[in-house]
Write a protein that holds these residues in place. Structure first.
Motif, PDB file in Angstrom:
ATOM      1  N   VAL A 241       1.201   9.323  -2.510  1.00 57.70           N
ATOM      2  CA  VAL A 241      -0.079   8.445  -2.106  1.00 57.70           C
ATOM      3  C   VAL A 241      -1.309   8.864  -2.413  1.00 57.70           C
ATOM      4  CG1 VAL A 241       1.445   7.678   0.093  1.00 57.70           C
ATOM      5  CG2 VAL A 241      -0.008   9.575   0.188  1.00 57.70           C
TER       6      VAL A 241
ATOM      7  N   VAL B 168       9.838   7.990   4.409  1.00 62.06           N
ATOM      8  CA  VAL B 168       9.626   7.007   5.541  1.00 62.06           C
ATOM      9  C   VAL B 168      10.916   6.127   5.380  1.00 62.06           C
ATOM     10  CG1 VAL B 168       8.406   4.958   6.155  1.00 62.06           C
ATOM     11  CG2 VAL B 168       7.200   7.088   5.071  1.00 62.06           C
TER      12      VAL B 168
ATOM     13  N   ILE C  28       0.951  -1.231  -0.029  1.00 59.34           N
ATOM     14  CA  ILE C  28      -0.035   0.126  -0.051  1.00 59.34           C
ATOM     15  C   ILE C  28       0.929   1.143  -0.025  1.00 59.34           C
ATOM     16  CG2 ILE C  28      -1.520   1.561   1.473  1.00 59.34           C
ATOM     17  CD1 ILE C  28      -2.749  -1.245   2.412  1.00 59.34           C
ATOM     18  N   VAL C  29       1.772   1.082   1.100  1.00 63.90           N
ATOM     19  CA  VAL C  29       2.658   2.540   1.031  1.00 63.90           C
ATOM     20  C   VAL C  29       4.095   1.877   1.447  1.00 63.90           C
ATOM     21  CG1 VAL C  29       3.304   4.406   2.569  1.00 63.90           C
ATOM     22  CG2 VAL C  29       0.902   3.992   1.586  1.00 63.90           C
TER      23      VAL C  29
ATOM     24  N   LEU D 170       4.941   0.113   5.009  1.00 61.84           N
ATOM     25  CA  LEU D 170       3.885  -0.237   5.989  1.00 61.84           C
ATOM     26  C   LEU D 170       3.490  -1.718   5.574  1.00 61.84           C
ATOM     27  CD1 LEU D 170       1.892   1.431   7.716  1.00 61.84           C
ATOM     28  CD2 LEU D 170       0.577   1.437   5.834  1.00 61.84           C
TER      29      LEU D 170
END
Lengths: 186, 795
Positions: free
Chosen positions: B767, B784, B190-191, B194
């Protein structure tokens, strides 16, 4: 909050290296600062009462009473109509607040309050759903009583039978409380 | 998959007073007619030890008593860590005892265990019995009987297995086998970072996590945290992206299944100390080796680190694991396995901290295992409690009372039958706090009532080898669901085959239907919609692939898959729509999030922000105080909307064992995932056309080892933008690095220093699009990144 934003928040928990200065200790909150939070408390209490009672009602004359979240009660009555296409609601209402108790907790120091409101407030103008229309309201009370805490860390706040005059333009709320001027962004 | 497991090749030699007889799968040998040698019943798979290098052979002398239990295992020479590992494992094996004239007798046998460095997952040779191994050097030449003991055949639907030894070499996983799942084919993040992902188009809420057959409500700590089980306890992790074995059910997406290490009757332990957490696990025997006890756990001091970088955030997590086993008899074992985790995310204020999210869960699994003459069985009782808290005072508490039985029976050398039943009684207590909910929020909350849910399931399958080189596994599972007075039944047939096309080439197929109740966005303890509103979700999954052994520890797997989803609840893919061709003040009325089919050229039906003839909300300040919104209504609808879904694609996985001097893998997925709602079919919100991972690990010598990994994937679909013709957000790329130096202090004591960085390139990721009437702009997060310096060790 959208699911995307939830994910963004979750992913942001990584060591992204960003830093927020909000962790600094809250600055001292003087009388004007306290009045801002108190005005916010009054306005948000009215907003809460409206949304509990009138939101979604058929247009026309209104008269409803509701208990407040942490005690007390509120009655709202008057006239209201709407234009759904432009997301606007025209109101001419009176709020009667009887020891109506509500609370707000937030990471912003100035958005914290624990307040009991007593008094009658009139509200006239347009409630708008942004961005297709702009909220424009006038709110007045000859005698309002506020008793509770404002700010974080909490500061005791008390006014009795004070006159209030408030105008709201969009999300900007300004006016006078007990003769003291204030301005605050909702 | 056997490639990541050690091929346990035991050559059974006649010795002592037992005359051997050929095992069923071996050619006839000369043997005394009344004397039968012990026959192995256990899975003799032995994982290649962590941190070891090269091949090794351990010759063990075993004493097998009249019940088939190994009472003694003595290596002919010490060659650590192999000899200890082989000895410990052999002590847990079970045999059909040797018999003389049909009467069980004690037998002394010699077993040769050959360790090869772990093989890649799609190991073709594991599918069929191997020919008898040649005589080993040193074996006695007289009355020699060879028994080839194979590890468990890999399930055709299992696309990848990761052992901890290999995961340690994958940069960006921090040695966590569960985190390595994201690098496998078929997995779409998703990201970045994550640990929630789509698997072959199925959303994260439809992916089931299991540990030793126990459903785990939350596999990863909050944010980008590690998994909730300390890696030292994990023997391996399997990914089943579809058509999974009948023992897995109630998830219509994919299965991530972890298995814990076997009880080890020798004192051992492992620890790690990193920038953001520390953990340790120790296991020791008791009762003269009849019992084992393990305790482990991990504590994060991330809050301390975050206080330097993001002073306003409070983040804390910890987890624990404990296990004890006791052999009542050689065939009967009692065990208890407890594990749990805690996460807290808050916001510092001048007064009491604001809780944004807090969750914890605890599980206790009481087990009784029994070895049967031709198989094994397990009965287990599981107790659990989950507790989650959001937005300061909204909470859910759920309690689990569950049980399961599992039986495995080998009918003969060509048929193995597996069956089981399980039930779960779960109570949910919901507290919505003192805040006034908007009408939409109340509507959404109705999906999560306080209640009691009951689930019961039964299943069975058979692994059949009708001809050499061909395995077929038909299976069926039936689940009954009951919630809030509503019940539903899921009937899930499964079928998988493995066919040997040549010595190095296998064909794998998997087909299955899977049902699941409506799911929450991502796995969160206690957050399970109730009432079976909209009925069960259903997935029809099929795949076909080939495994090619390229030699030199290198394998290639190519798989095509196709999934169809019915009555799908996919809250992630059902977010509120963006401004999309509708006049100001209104939104598309016939579309849901991710549906970007409507453009200004083809204006959709549009809806007002609130119902005409009614009073709108007071949204001064943007919401709160019970104000409703179009977005709030969409939010409520995502739990009610059911869509059709489809996904198809190609997965490639080229791998050379990461524990080789030069090892690595390339994982690539080409796929398309769509949803259908109302009148349109559109690309799913989290569809990514290309997802690629490439990793390399290299032994630099002198116990230095370095690795790097690159991750690339296509950007998410974006809404139409009159000023930008692109249909997707920018792609994402990141680089992970790892460097390790190891010291072997004694044959069994080691320590390593590890430096690792996820997203060393500090890449940001787009995103979503923020759209206004002037157009759309990509919203980026990050970078991130997780830097890690740490020390690991074991004994």
């Amino acid at each position: 909050m959208t699911f995307h934003r939830v994910l963004v928040l979750a992913a942001g928990l990584g060591l992204s290296g960003c830093s927020d200065p909000q962790a600094e200790p809250s600055p001292p909150c003087d009388q004007e600062c306290q009045d801002r939070t108190a005005a916010r408390a009054l306005r948000e209490t009215m907003k809460l009462v409206y949304n509990i009672t009138l939101q979604g009602n058929a247009v026309g004359p209104q008269d409803e009473t509701t208990p407040c979240p942490l005690g007390g009660k509120a009655r709202v009555f008057g006239q209201a109509t709407s234009n759904a296409k432009f997301g606007s609601t025209e109101v001419s209402l009176t709020y009667e607040l009887a020891a109506c108790h509500s609370l707000s907790r937030d990471e912003e120091a100035g958005e914290n309050y624990d307040m009991v409101v007593t008094g009658s407030v009139s509200q006239t103008g347009t409630l708008a759903v942004q961005p297709t229309a702009t909220t424009a309201l006038v709110m007045q009370s000859a005698a309002i009583t506020l008793e509770g805490d404002v700010y974080d860390p909490p500061i005791g706040y008390s006014i009795t039978a004070c006159a209030v005059e408030m105008g709201q333009d969009g999300n900007q709320l300004s006016g006078s409380l007990c003769g003291r001027q204030f301005g605050v962004g909702l | 998959m056997r490639s990541l497991r050690f091929l346990a090749l035991a050559v059974l030699l006649s010795a002592g007073h037992a005359h051997a007889q050929p095992a069923p799968s071996t050619p006839p040998q000369a043997a005394a007619p009344t004397l039968i040698a012990p026959k192995v019943l256990s899975d003799t798979t032995v994982l290649y030890p962590d941190h070891a290098r090269g091949d090794a052979t351990v010759v063990l002398t075993l004493v097998v008593d009249r019940t088939g239990r190994v009472t003694s295992a003595v290596p002919s020479e010490v060659n650590e860590p192999f000899s200890s590992l082989a000895t410990n494992r052999a002590l847990g094996w079970r045999f059909e005892p040797a018999t003389r004239n049909g009467v069980p007798v004690v037998a002394k046998i010699r077993v040769e265990v050959v360790f090869h460095e772990p093989e890649p997952p799609p190991e073709a040779a594991a599918a069929t019995p191997e020919p008898p191994a040649p005589a080993r050097p040193g074996a006695t030449k007289e009355e020699r009987v060879e028994v080839v003991v194979l590890g468990e055949h890999p399930e055709p639907s299992r696309t990848a297995t990761l052992s901890r030894a290999e995961v340690r070499q994958i940069p960006g996983t921090f040695g966590d086998p569960f985190r390595a799942i994201e690098a496998l084919p078929g997995v779409t993040p998703i990201v970045s970072g994550l640990p929630f992902f789509f698997i072959r188009g199925a959303p994260p809420g439809n992916v089931g996590y299991f540990l030793d057959g126990i459903r785990v409500p939350l596999l990863f700590h909050v944010g980008i945290g590690p998994s909730v089980v300390h890696p030292v306890l994990i023997e391996r992790v399997d990914l089943y992206p579809g058509g999974y074995p009948a023992r897995f059910g109630r998830f219509a997406g994919g299965i991530v299944a972890g298995e814990t290490t076997l009880p080890n009757p020798e004192l051992h332990g492992e620890y790690n100390l990193r920038l953001f957490d520390a953990g340790a696990a120790v296991e020791a025997p008791f009762a003269a080796g009849r019992g084992t006890a393990l305790v482990g756990g991990r504590y994060s001091y991330t809050a301390m680190l975050l206080s330097l970088l993001s002073p306003e955030v409070l983040l804390e997590y910890w987890d624990y694991q404990a296990r004890a086993t006791y052999d009542l008899t050689p065939e009967d074992r009692l065990g208890v396995f407890a594990f749990g985790s805690y996460d807290y995310l808050g916001q510092k204020t001048q007064g009491e901290p604001l809780t944004l999210f807090a969750t914890e869960f605890h599980r206790v699994d009481l087990r009784y295992d029994r070895h049967l003459p031709r198989g094994k069985m397990r009965s287990a009782l599981t107790l659990g409690i989950d507790r989650s808290l959001v937005q300061q005072d909204r909470s859910v508490v759920s309690r689990l009372y569950g049980g399961r039985t599992e039986v495995e029976h080998r009918v003969d050398h060509a048929v193995r039958v597996r069956a089981g039943t399980d039930f779960a009684l779960e109570t949910y207590g919901i507290e919505l706090g003192s805040q006034v909910l908007s009408p939409s929020a109340r509507r959404a909350a109705e999906n999560f009532p306080s209640r009691t849910d009951l689930t019961f399931g039964m299943r069975g399958d058979a692994v059949i080898t009708p001809a050499p080189g061909f395995d077929v596994t038909p299976g069926l599972r039936i689940d009954l669901y009951a919630s809030e007075g509503v019940s539903a039944v899921g009937i899930d047939p499964r079928l998988a085959t493995r066919t040997q096309l040549s010595e190095r080439l296998h064909l794998l197929t998997a087909f299955g239907i899977a049902h699941q109740p409506p799911a929450f966005v991502v796995p969160v303890p206690g957050f399970q919609p109730g009432g079976l509103r909209g009925g069960l979700q259903r997935a029809v999954q099929e795949s076909m692939g080939v495994e090619l052994d390229l030699g030199d520890a290198t394998t290639l797997t190519a798989t095509v898959f196709q999934n169809a989803f019915f009555d799908m609840s996919d809250p992630l893919g059902t977010t509120e729509p963006e401004l999309d061709g509708c006049p100001p003040g209104s939104y598309p009325d016939d579309s849901i999030g991710g549906d970007y089919g409507a453009t200004p050229d083809t204006p959709p039906d549009c809806a007002n922000r609130f119902e005409p003839g009614t009073l709108g909300p007071d949204r001064s300040g943007g919401g709160g105080q019970g104000a409703d919104s179009r977005g709030g209504r969409r939010f409520a609808e995502v739990f009610e909307v059911r869509t059709l879904g489809a996904s198809y694609g190609l997965e490639l996985f080229l791998k050379r064992r990461l524990t080789k001097k030069l090892g690595g893998f390339v994982s690539y997925t080409l796929s398309r995932s769509t949803r259908s709602f109302g009148r349109r079919t559109y690309v799913a919100t989290f569809d990514r056309t290309h997802v690629a991972n490439a990793a390399v690990a290299y032994d630099l010598g002198r116990r230095w080892r370095a690795g790097s990994r690159v991750v690339f994937y296509t950007g998410l679909p974006k809404p139409p933008d009159p000023f930008d013709g692109s249909t997707r957000l920018p792609p994402f790329f990141r680089l992970d690095l790892r460097l390790e130096k190891r010291w072997q202090l004694t044959p069994t004591v080691w320590i390593s220093a590890v430096a690792e960085a996820m997203n060393a390139t500090l890449s940001k990721e787009a995103v979503q699009s923020e759209c206004t009437l002037e157009g759309c702009a990509a919203e980026e997060i990050g970078p991130v990144t997780i830097p890690s310096l740490g020390v690991e060790g074991g004994f």
